[in-house]
Design a protein around this motif. Structure first.
Motif, short mmCIF file in Angstrom:
data_model
loop_
_atom_site.label_atom_id
_atom_site.label_comp_id
_atom_site.label_asym_id
_atom_site.label_seq_id
_atom_site.Cartn_x
_atom_site.Cartn_y
_atom_site.Cartn_z
N GLY A 26 0.80 -1.20 0.00
CA GLY A 26 0.00 0.00 0.00
C GLY A 26 0.84 1.26 0.00
N GLN A 84 -11.41 -8.10 -1.08
CA GLN A 84 -11.16 -7.19 -2.20
C GLN A 84 -9.84 -6.44 -2.02
OE1 GLN A 84 -14.37 -4.49 -2.95
NE2 GLN A 84 -13.30 -3.45 -4.61
N ASP A 85 -9.43 -6.15 -0.76
CA ASP A 85 -8.16 -5.46 -0.52
C ASP A 85 -6.98 -6.29 -1.00
OD1 ASP A 85 -9.28 -3.17 0.69
OD2 ASP A 85 -9.44 -4.21 2.61
N ASN A 87 -7.15 -8.35 -3.61
CA ASN A 87 -7.24 -8.48 -5.06
C ASN A 87 -6.67 -7.26 -5.77
OD1 ASN A 87 -8.44 -10.98 -4.79
ND2 ASN A 87 -10.53 -10.15 -4.86
N THR A 88 -6.54 -6.14 -5.06
CA THR A 88 -5.95 -4.95 -5.67
C THR A 88 -4.43 -5.01 -5.53
OG1 THR A 88 -6.12 -3.72 -3.61
CG2 THR A 88 -7.96 -3.52 -5.13
N TYR A 89 -3.75 -4.42 -6.47
CA TYR A 89 -2.28 -4.47 -6.46
C TYR A 89 -1.73 -3.60 -5.33
CZ TYR A 89 2.54 -4.07 -7.94
OH TYR A 89 3.91 -4.09 -7.96
N ILE A 90 -2.28 -2.38 -5.17
CA ILE A 90 -1.79 -1.46 -4.14
C ILE A 90 -3.00 -0.89 -3.40
CG2 ILE A 90 -0.61 0.73 -3.72
CD1 ILE A 90 1.07 0.21 -6.16
N LYS A 91 -2.95 -0.96 -2.07
CA LYS A 91 -4.01 -0.39 -1.24
C LYS A 91 -3.63 1.06 -0.94
CE LYS A 91 -6.53 -1.01 3.04
NZ LYS A 91 -7.73 -0.53 2.41
#
Length: 192
Positions: A26, A84-85, A87-91
């Protein structure tokens, strides 16, 4: 047999219900850009890390873990992670500025003019502080000047201690010989 099957079913439930922690990446932002040295804590495992100069951080977590983001001068945020956090590349997280209110400060009227030379004469002197300052003031000592009353007696020989590891140790009226592995034994056998 029934107890064994029941135990096997319960263990499989526990194993499949727990998910492995993964690294979450992140970046933390503030109102003026990225935040360096923001503190990130996984409240469930108590693992913590800091953001780098680019505001980036990495921390191990799993869904339903609570992550706390803090930085001096900014409001603290706590977020519960979802699938979902991961599955995203960067939080991305943004912290808001926080104003701190100080307690009331009372300024006494000392009738100071603002001119330092005049105001120093009006201020009361702390006698203890003044004696400490005078005792530690070495400005009047000339370190380049050689002292004429420093006398060294050159006729007295200095105490020289000689340490030789190969010699015997001596104590109170006794001498002990400690043979080394490679040294020849100086003792004679009782048969000779």
């Amino acid at each position: 047999m029934k107890n064994f099957l029941l135990l096997l079913v319960l263990l499989s439930q526990v194993v499949f219900s727990q998910q492995e922690r993964k690294t979450i990446f992140g970046i933390i932002y503030g109102p003026n850009g990225v935040l360096e040295n923001a503190h990130i804590v996984n409240s469930y495992t108590h693992q913590a890390t800091f953001s780098n100069k680019k505001g980036e951080y990495r921390i191990f977590a799993k869904p339903n873990d609570s992550i706390k983001f803090t930085s001096i001068g900014y409001k603290t945020i706590s977020e519960t992670l979802t699938k979902q956090d991961f599955n995203t590349y960067i939080k991305l997280v943004t912290l808001e500025k926080q104003d701190y209110k100080l307690d009331e400060v009372l300024i006494k009227n000392n009738e100071l003019s603002g001119e330092l030379a005049k105001d120093l004469k009006k201020v009361k002197i702390d006698l203890k502080q003044e004696s400490i300052t005078n005792a530690t003031d070495f400005t009047e000592i000339d370190l380049k000047k050689k002292s004429t009353n420093d006398y060294t007696n050159t006729k007295v020989k200095p105490n020289i201690v000689s340490v030789d590891p190969t010699t015997a140790f001596e104590g109170v009226g006794t001498t002990i010989f400690i043979p080394f592995k490679d040294s020849k034994s100086s003792r004679k056998s009782p048969n000779n």
